[in-house]
Design a protein around this motif. Structure first.
Motif, PDB file in Angstrom:
ATOM      1  N   ARG A 264      48.611  73.606  11.853  1.00 34.42           N
ATOM      2  CA  ARG A 264      49.894  72.859  12.210  1.00 34.42           C
ATOM      3  C   ARG A 264      50.461  71.772  11.268  1.00 34.42           C
ATOM      4  O   ARG A 264      49.701  71.167  11.350  1.00 34.42           O
ATOM      5  CB  ARG A 264      49.187  72.602  13.820  1.00 34.42           C
ATOM      6  N   PRO A 265      51.632  72.019  11.711  1.00 34.76           N
ATOM      7  CA  PRO A 265      52.183  70.810  10.277  1.00 34.76           C
ATOM      8  C   PRO A 265      51.853  69.417  11.549  1.00 34.76           C
ATOM      9  O   PRO A 265      52.049  68.829  12.693  1.00 34.76           O
ATOM     10  CB  PRO A 265      53.767  70.842  11.236  1.00 34.76           C
ATOM     11  N   SER A 266      51.920  68.548  10.232  1.00 34.20           N
ATOM     12  CA  SER A 266      51.795  67.064  10.325  1.00 34.20           C
ATOM     13  C   SER A 266      52.461  66.814  11.734  1.00 34.20           C
ATOM     14  O   SER A 266      52.078  65.179  11.827  1.00 34.20           O
ATOM     15  CB  SER A 266      51.362  66.707   9.419  1.00 34.20           C
ATOM     16  N   TRP A 267      53.898  67.115  11.574  1.00 34.45           N
ATOM     17  CA  TRP A 267      54.645  66.570  13.342  1.00 34.45           C
ATOM     18  C   TRP A 267      54.006  66.151  14.278  1.00 34.45           C
ATOM     19  O   TRP A 267      54.177  65.303  15.416  1.00 34.45           O
ATOM     20  CB  TRP A 267      55.910  66.088  12.867  1.00 34.45           C
ATOM     21  N   ASN A 268      53.202  67.215  14.533  1.00 37.77           N
ATOM     22  CA  ASN A 268      52.404  67.227  16.027  1.00 37.77           C
ATOM     23  C   ASN A 268      51.468  66.011  16.240  1.00 37.77           C
ATOM     24  O   ASN A 268      51.001  66.429  17.149  1.00 37.77           O
ATOM     25  CB  ASN A 268      51.360  68.639  15.386  1.00 37.77           C
ATOM     26  N   TYR A 269      51.051  65.016  14.973  1.00 40.45           N
ATOM     27  CA  TYR A 269      50.141  64.113  14.932  1.00 40.45           C
ATOM     28  C   TYR A 269      50.410  63.191  15.820  1.00 40.45           C
ATOM     29  O   TYR A 269      49.611  61.920  15.122  1.00 40.45           O
ATOM     30  CB  TYR A 269      48.937  64.551  14.233  1.00 40.45           C
ATOM     31  N   ARG A 270      51.940  63.231  15.529  1.00 38.10           N
ATOM     32  CA  ARG A 270      52.211  61.373  15.151  1.00 38.10           C
ATOM     33  C   ARG A 270      53.159  61.455  16.483  1.00 38.10           C
ATOM     34  O   ARG A 270      54.452  62.116  16.756  1.00 38.10           O
ATOM     35  CB  ARG A 270      53.525  61.773  13.902  1.00 38.10           C
TER      36      ARG A 270
ATOM     37  N   VAL B 175      41.768  72.494  14.279  1.00 39.20           N
ATOM     38  CA  VAL B 175      42.907  72.445  13.673  1.00 39.20           C
ATOM     39  C   VAL B 175      42.488  71.307  12.201  1.00 39.20           C
ATOM     40  O   VAL B 175      42.644  70.872  12.249  1.00 39.20           O
ATOM     41  CB  VAL B 175      44.122  72.155  14.238  1.00 39.20           C
ATOM     42  N   PHE B 176      42.872  72.271  11.347  1.00 41.22           N
ATOM     43  CA  PHE B 176      42.114  71.774  10.708  1.00 41.22           C
ATOM     44  C   PHE B 176      42.771  70.320   9.585  1.00 41.22           C
ATOM     45  O   PHE B 176      43.393  70.183  10.239  1.00 41.22           O
ATOM     46  CB  PHE B 176      42.154  72.528   8.961  1.00 41.22           C
ATOM     47  N   GLU B 177      41.610  69.227   9.447  1.00 40.62           N
ATOM     48  CA  GLU B 177      42.246  67.949   8.921  1.00 40.62           C
ATOM     49  C   GLU B 177      43.667  68.145   7.983  1.00 40.62           C
ATOM     50  O   GLU B 177      44.401  66.747   7.764  1.00 40.62           O
ATOM     51  CB  GLU B 177      41.484  67.110   8.549  1.00 40.62           C
ATOM     52  N   GLY B 178      42.814  69.069   7.089  1.00 40.19           N
ATOM     53  CA  GLY B 178      43.714  68.812   6.295  1.00 40.19           C
ATOM     54  C   GLY B 178      43.676  68.796   4.912  1.00 40.19           C
ATOM     55  O   GLY B 178      44.401  68.325   3.532  1.00 40.19           O
ATOM     56  N   ASP B 179      42.359  67.881   4.855  1.00 42.67           N
ATOM     57  CA  ASP B 179      41.559  67.540   3.439  1.00 42.67           C
ATOM     58  C   ASP B 179      41.722  68.122   2.565  1.00 42.67           C
ATOM     59  O   ASP B 179      41.603  68.467   1.441  1.00 42.67           O
ATOM     60  CB  ASP B 179      40.925  66.166   3.880  1.00 42.67           C
TER      61      ASP B 179
ATOM     62  N   ARG C  37      57.639  77.867  11.814  1.00 46.10           N
ATOM     63  CA  ARG C  37      56.439  78.946  12.070  1.00 46.10           C
ATOM     64  C   ARG C  37      56.522  80.351  13.513  1.00 46.10           C
ATOM     65  O   ARG C  37      56.492  81.665  13.731  1.00 46.10           O
ATOM     66  CB  ARG C  37      55.186  78.893  12.616  1.00 46.10           C
ATOM     67  N   MET C  38      57.057  78.796  14.975  1.00 50.81           N
ATOM     68  CA  MET C  38      57.581  79.840  15.935  1.00 50.81           C
ATOM     69  C   MET C  38      58.865  80.042  15.641  1.00 50.81           C
ATOM     70  O   MET C  38      59.309  81.778  16.095  1.00 50.81           O
ATOM     71  CB  MET C  38      57.518  78.526  17.046  1.00 50.81           C
ATOM     72  N   GLY C  39      59.375  79.555  14.848  1.00 50.21           N
ATOM     73  CA  GLY C  39      61.444  80.072  15.250  1.00 50.21           C
ATOM     74  C   GLY C  39      61.035  81.447  14.735  1.00 50.21           C
ATOM     75  O   GLY C  39      61.715  82.953  14.749  1.00 50.21           O
TER      76      GLY C  39
END
Length: 383
Positions: free
Chosen positions: A184-190, A174-178, A16-18
């Motif tokens: 935001r991409p999921s790697w942000n939370y790992r 940031v929505f949980e995704g369910d 997204r940013m790139g």
């Protein structure tokens, strides 16, 4: 008018940013305006070479924007002597190795932050680039936002008198995704993938505070993972192992105290997604991404605390809007222009890989402070 081409390997433009900020709104925007005027009858013409891991995504971007060169083979691009600059906007965990390769290949370096996942890694990149004699820079985009440029104008003009404190609020839900896709991409939370809001945002707060108000001398932080389970891009649940909120207190050289809350688990009740309130002996200001409002001591009302009566004052109306007084271009593009001028004309540049390492230093000390419940000094960095 002479056109001078400069080839730029752009790694990570499928993100997204790139894609949005660096490719479309910076490099391609420069091409749309006819290149960068160097002031001597020459226009610098950026030639992007797209690099990434997803062939289909690269092909789609290239076709959509009429870009001739793209590849999934980073090594071949780095071996090409016609490519002068390497830009990196990959996920953080992949950046250090790729930037080190580009330095070894003699490319000038411009990259997103954080520049590595550890302070030692960030310092090593700075050492390698310095030893190789290549020019190097780190994206510090918030310094070029209209709101913060207006705030900088107030600071430089002595509006605040002695600055006492800075309070920052950043974040959104940031929505949980369910039941709604996450923004935001999921790697942000790992944490194992380089995620976490401290690693993402403390490097920003380091350069904002350092540039506008002075070096950070101590840090104390509390972190949290407020949302422990999220859903990834394939709608599969996963455990969030990284911090999604951080509450930091920073003591600055000269005595001012900054307090900044960063959270991906907060609903917005402010005018902009990030706001900074600066209070000084002679005046105060509140700056966001685009706007800045100020209140001088000569125009400060006399509030009186009385919880028994409803407030009769509209406090926001008592502040004065700081005018633009100029046209503000996209912040990412503005810094790209300065870096390209630095590479081609050797004009001054201060946002190098060592500045990027200071951001990693603050992030590491912030995480350590949260883990140990202590305040830490922030020593000066050197190569």
């Amino acid at each position: 008018m002479t056109r001078k081409a400069v080839r730029i390997a752009m790694n990570g433009v499928t993100g997204r940013m790139g894609y949005r900020q660096h490719l479309v709104r910076s490099v391609l925007s420069l091409r749309e305006q006819g290149g960068l005027d160097l002031g001597d009858g020459t226009r610098l013409w950026p030639e992007p070479v797209l690099v990434g891991r997803r062939e289909a995504a690269l092909r789609d971007i290239a076709e959509r924007h009429g870009i001739e060169h793209w590849t999934t083979d980073l090594d071949s691009v780095l071996e090409d002597p016609s490519v002068e600059i390497y830009f990196d906007a990959q996920v953080t965990a992949a950046r250090e190795e790729a930037v080190a390769k580009a330095i070894a290949a003699g490319k000038h370096i411009y990259c997103e932050k954080p520049t590595a996942t550890t302070l030692s890694g960030a310092l090593e990149l700075a050492r390698l680039a310095t030893a190789a004699g290549v020019k190097h820079g780190v994206v510090q985009d918030k310094l070029f936002l209209p709101g913060l440029r207006k705030l900088r104008r107030l600071v430089d003009g002595g509006f605040f008198g002695r600055i006492l404190s800075i309070r920052g609020e950043f974040g959104y839900w940031v929505f949980e995704g369910d039941w709604q896709p996450a923004q935001r991409p999921s790697w942000n939370y790992r944490a194992e993938d380089g995620g976490g809001i401290v690693l993402d945002m403390f490097p920003h707060w380091e350069y904002v505070l350092h540039e506008l108000f002075g070096p950070i001398r101590t840090v104390q932080a509390v972190t949290a993972t407020h949302v422990p389970q999220r859903w990834d891009e394939q709608s599969k649940p996963y455990d969030a192992t990284a911090d999604d909120a951080a509450y930091g207190i920073f003591q600055l050289e000269g005595g001012a105290v900054a307090q900044i809350n960063s959270s991906w688990a907060v609903r917005v009740h402010r005018d902009e997604l990030v706001e900074f309130q600066v209070d000084g002996t002679h005046g105060s200001a509140v700056a966001g991404l685009r706007n800045c409002r100020a209140q001088h001591r000569s125009a400060t009302p006399r509030p009186v605390w009385n919880p028994d009566l409803p407030a009769t004052e509209t406090f926001r109306a008592q502040w004065q809007e700081v005018p633009d007084n100029t046209e503000f271009d996209n912040g990412f593009k503005a810094q790209w222009e300065l870096f390209l001028r630095h590479v081609v004309l050797d004009e001054p540049w201060q946002w190098d890989l060592l500045a990027g390492a200071r951001g990693l230093q603050l992030a590491e000390l912030g995480l350590r402070s949260a883990a140990e419940g202590r305040r830490f000094d922030v020593p000066e960095l050197s190569l």
